[in-house]
Write a protein that holds these residues in place. Structure first.
Motif, PDB file in Angstrom:
ATOM      1  N   PRO A  63       0.840  -1.210   0.000  1.00  0.00           N
ATOM      2  CA  PRO A  63       0.000   0.000   0.000  1.00  0.00           C
ATOM      3  C   PRO A  63       0.868   1.250   0.000  1.00  0.00           C
ATOM      4  N   THR A  64       0.412   2.239  -0.703  1.00  0.00           N
ATOM      5  CA  THR A  64       1.149   3.505  -0.776  1.00  0.00           C
ATOM      6  C   THR A  64       0.617   4.473   0.274  1.00  0.00           C
ATOM      7  N   THR A  65       1.511   5.260   0.799  1.00  0.00           N
ATOM      8  CA  THR A  65       1.134   6.270   1.786  1.00  0.00           C
ATOM      9  C   THR A  65       0.759   7.554   1.068  1.00  0.00           C
ATOM     10  N   PRO A  66      -0.437   8.066   1.295  1.00  0.00           N
ATOM     11  CA  PRO A  66      -0.808   9.315   0.610  1.00  0.00           C
ATOM     12  C   PRO A  66       0.096  10.454   1.057  1.00  0.00           C
ATOM     13  N   PRO A  67       0.352  11.396   0.172  1.00  0.00           N
ATOM     14  CA  PRO A  67       1.217  12.519   0.553  1.00  0.00           C
ATOM     15  C   PRO A  67       0.589  13.337   1.676  1.00  0.00           C
ATOM     16  N   ALA A  68       1.435  13.872   2.513  1.00  0.00           N
ATOM     17  CA  ALA A  68       0.946  14.705   3.615  1.00  0.00           C
ATOM     18  C   ALA A  68       0.328  15.974   3.063  1.00  0.00           C
ATOM     19  N   PRO A  69      -0.756  16.437   3.661  1.00  0.00           N
ATOM     20  CA  PRO A  69      -1.351  17.697   3.204  1.00  0.00           C
ATOM     21  C   PRO A  69      -0.333  18.836   3.290  1.00  0.00           C
ATOM     22  N   SER A  70      -0.409  19.749   2.349  1.00  0.00           N
ATOM     23  CA  SER A  70       0.515  20.877   2.334  1.00  0.00           C
ATOM     24  C   SER A  70       0.199  21.836   3.478  1.00  0.00           C
ATOM     25  N   PRO A  71       1.180  22.652   3.894  1.00  0.00           N
ATOM     26  CA  PRO A  71       0.891  23.660   4.923  1.00  0.00           C
ATOM     27  C   PRO A  71      -0.257  24.582   4.532  1.00  0.00           C
ATOM     28  N   LEU A  72      -0.347  24.933   3.251  1.00  0.00           N
ATOM     29  CA  LEU A  72      -1.423  25.809   2.817  1.00  0.00           C
ATOM     30  C   LEU A  72      -2.778  25.131   2.936  1.00  0.00           C
ATOM     31  N   PHE A  73      -2.861  23.866   2.563  1.00  0.00           N
ATOM     32  CA  PHE A  73      -4.123  23.136   2.693  1.00  0.00           C
ATOM     33  C   PHE A  73      -4.542  23.032   4.154  1.00  0.00           C
ATOM     34  N   ARG A  74      -3.584  22.718   5.015  1.00  0.00           N
ATOM     35  CA  ARG A  74      -3.898  22.609   6.440  1.00  0.00           C
ATOM     36  C   ARG A  74      -4.364  23.952   6.993  1.00  0.00           C
ATOM     37  N   ALA A  75      -3.717  25.030   6.572  1.00  0.00           N
ATOM     38  CA  ALA A  75      -4.131  26.361   7.021  1.00  0.00           C
ATOM     39  C   ALA A  75      -5.530  26.700   6.512  1.00  0.00           C
ATOM     40  N   GLU A  76      -5.833  26.289   5.291  1.00  0.00           N
ATOM     41  CA  GLU A  76      -7.165  26.549   4.741  1.00  0.00           C
ATOM     42  C   GLU A  76      -8.241  25.865   5.579  1.00  0.00           C
ATOM     43  N   GLN A  77      -7.990  24.629   5.978  1.00  0.00           N
ATOM     44  CA  GLN A  77      -8.967  23.934   6.812  1.00  0.00           C
ATOM     45  C   GLN A  77      -9.148  24.644   8.146  1.00  0.00           C
ATOM     46  N   PHE A  78      -8.048  25.147   8.710  1.00  0.00           N
ATOM     47  CA  PHE A  78      -8.119  25.891   9.970  1.00  0.00           C
ATOM     48  C   PHE A  78      -8.962  27.154   9.804  1.00  0.00           C
ATOM     49  N   GLU A 121     -11.991  37.175   7.619  1.00  0.00           N
ATOM     50  CA  GLU A 121     -10.738  36.436   7.416  1.00  0.00           C
ATOM     51  C   GLU A 121     -10.910  35.295   6.411  1.00  0.00           C
ATOM     52  N   GLN A 122     -12.093  34.699   6.345  1.00  0.00           N
ATOM     53  CA  GLN A 122     -12.333  33.702   5.305  1.00  0.00           C
ATOM     54  C   GLN A 122     -12.154  34.325   3.920  1.00  0.00           C
ATOM     55  N   ARG A 123     -12.707  35.511   3.756  1.00  0.00           N
ATOM     56  CA  ARG A 123     -12.617  36.150   2.441  1.00  0.00           C
ATOM     57  C   ARG A 123     -11.213  36.689   2.174  1.00  0.00           C
ATOM     58  N   LEU A 124     -10.519  37.113   3.207  1.00  0.00           N
ATOM     59  CA  LEU A 124      -9.125  37.520   3.021  1.00  0.00           C
ATOM     60  C   LEU A 124      -8.270  36.330   2.604  1.00  0.00           C
ATOM     61  N   PHE A 125      -8.472  35.193   3.250  1.00  0.00           N
ATOM     62  CA  PHE A 125      -7.727  34.004   2.867  1.00  0.00           C
ATOM     63  C   PHE A 125      -8.028  33.651   1.406  1.00  0.00           C
ATOM     64  N   ALA A 126      -9.289  33.697   1.047  1.00  0.00           N
ATOM     65  CA  ALA A 126      -9.666  33.377  -0.328  1.00  0.00           C
ATOM     66  C   ALA A 126      -9.031  34.351  -1.310  1.00  0.00           C
ATOM     67  N   TYR A 127      -8.970  35.625  -0.940  1.00  0.00           N
ATOM     68  CA  TYR A 127      -8.344  36.610  -1.831  1.00  0.00           C
ATOM     69  C   TYR A 127      -6.864  36.311  -2.015  1.00  0.00           C
ATOM     70  N   ASP A 134      -0.872  21.466  14.823  1.00  0.00           N
ATOM     71  CA  ASP A 134      -1.557  20.291  14.285  1.00  0.00           C
ATOM     72  C   ASP A 134      -2.889  20.642  13.637  1.00  0.00           C
ATOM     73  N   ASP A 135      -3.553  21.693  14.135  1.00  0.00           N
ATOM     74  CA  ASP A 135      -4.851  22.074  13.560  1.00  0.00           C
ATOM     75  C   ASP A 135      -4.713  22.902  12.283  1.00  0.00           C
ATOM     76  N   GLY A 136      -3.478  23.196  11.880  1.00  0.00           N
ATOM     77  CA  GLY A 136      -3.246  23.953  10.652  1.00  0.00           C
ATOM     78  C   GLY A 136      -3.005  25.427  10.859  1.00  0.00           C
ATOM     79  N   GLY A 137      -3.289  25.939  12.062  1.00  0.00           N
ATOM     80  CA  GLY A 137      -3.090  27.355  12.331  1.00  0.00           C
ATOM     81  C   GLY A 137      -1.761  27.645  12.983  1.00  0.00           C
ATOM     82  N   TRP A 138      -1.444  28.926  13.065  1.00  0.00           N
ATOM     83  CA  TRP A 138      -0.258  29.371  13.790  1.00  0.00           C
ATOM     84  C   TRP A 138      -0.675  29.895  15.162  1.00  0.00           C
TER      85      TRP A 138
END
Length: 314
Positions: free
Chosen positions: A10-25, A34-40, A275-279
């Protein structure tokens, strides 16, 4: 005869990128603004959507309130909210027009006798406020409040009568600094990075950078934080690093630090993603809502700083 063999591993899926993790946060914790600022900044969102979200915080006096700056609760306009609003408008390229003209009229109305801004106007009294920003009846002018506002208005070539005396105040305040603390230095940098008199700004920044190093206001080695004292009144562990002063390579504060010092600082910033994706919010937490609302602000700022230095593409 058919070949036989062991089943594929079995292959290990790649780890989510820092940007993806931050987006989820951000989707999990952020206010609409801030949602719209992140989107911008990272998802090709529109500046108009950011402006619409910011308008919810605007008051009839032209200023901004409603906890736009999370540590000041309540509806009333405040200078620190005005600085926050200008940072948002500058970030999306919309820092001008009637909105900013009305904001300058508000700034004029709350200025101190020397034409600058207090950190907290007395109208905040009676509303929940962080204990480290006390409300007083006759507040003095503060570089902390005035510098970022003046710098952003100059950066966007906004001209208003209020700016003349406020600019003079900032020059006098910056050039007379003998001892300081990190947030005041950041306010000075925000002014100097956009002040119209560039030779004067460069000379003032050079002197300020020497002060920062002499007073150990920047933690130059993240592995030896005990060598860099936290400023009085700050939260335990509330250190400031080179990237906190030089948010981009174009800042005058970038010249204060060697390439190695900046690399260590950016490595430390990148590694601080949780771990939650935020700083993490490093300043003192005094109530649940301000701490929650500050997290996405800090996260977006961290991502923008890392991107400014070419640490990731997004």
């Amino acid at each position: 005869m058919a070949e036989t063999g062991a089943p594929p591993l079995p292959t290990t899926p790649p780890a989510p990128s820092p940007l993806f993790r931050a987006e989820q946060f951000v989707w999990l914790t952020a206010r609409v603004l801030e949602q719209r600022l992140f989107a911008y900044h990272f998802l090709h969102g529109s500046p108009e959507a950011v402006e619409a979200a910011l308008d919810a915080y605007r008051n009839d006096d032209g200023g901004y309130g409603h906890a736009l700056e999370p540590d000041l609760r309540g509806p009333v306009s405040q200078p620190l909210h005005a600085a926050h609003a200008l940072r948002v408008l500058d970030a999306v390229g919309c820092c001008g027009g009637q909105r900013v003209e009305r904001l300058c009229r508000y700034l004029t109305s709350v200025s101190t006798p020397d034409g600058a801004l207090p950190a907290i106007h007395p109208s905040q009294r009676g509303y929940p406020t962080a204990p480290f920003v006390p409300v007083v009846d006759d507040p003095p002018s503060e570089l902390l409040a005035t510098g970022p506002v003046v710098g952003l208005l100059h950066r966007n070539q906004v001209w208003h009568a209020w700016l003349f005396r406020a600019t003079d105040f900032c020059w006098q305040a910056v050039e007379s600094l003998r001892r300081s603390h990190p947030y005041e230095v950041q306010a000075a940098v925000a002014f100097l990075d956009s002040a119209p008199d560039r030779p004067r700004a460069e000379a003032a920044a050079d002197r300020l950078g020497r002060l920062v190093r002499e007073q150990r206001l920047a933690a130059l080695d993240p592995d030896r934080l005990d060598a860099f004292p936290v400023a009085p009144g700050y939260a335990p562990g509330e250190h400031h690093f080179p990237h906190d002063y030089a948010r981009s390579p174009d800042s005058l504060a970038r010249a204060w630090f060697t390439d190695d010092e900046m690399t260590r600082s950016l490595d430390h910033l990148a590694a601080a993603q949780q771990d939650d994706g935020g700083w993490p919010v490093r300043w003192r937490r005094w109530a649940p809502a301000p701490a929650l609302e500050a997290g996405p602000l800090v996260t977006i700022e961290a991502l923008r700083t890392l991107r400014a230095y070419g640490r990731f593409v997004g």
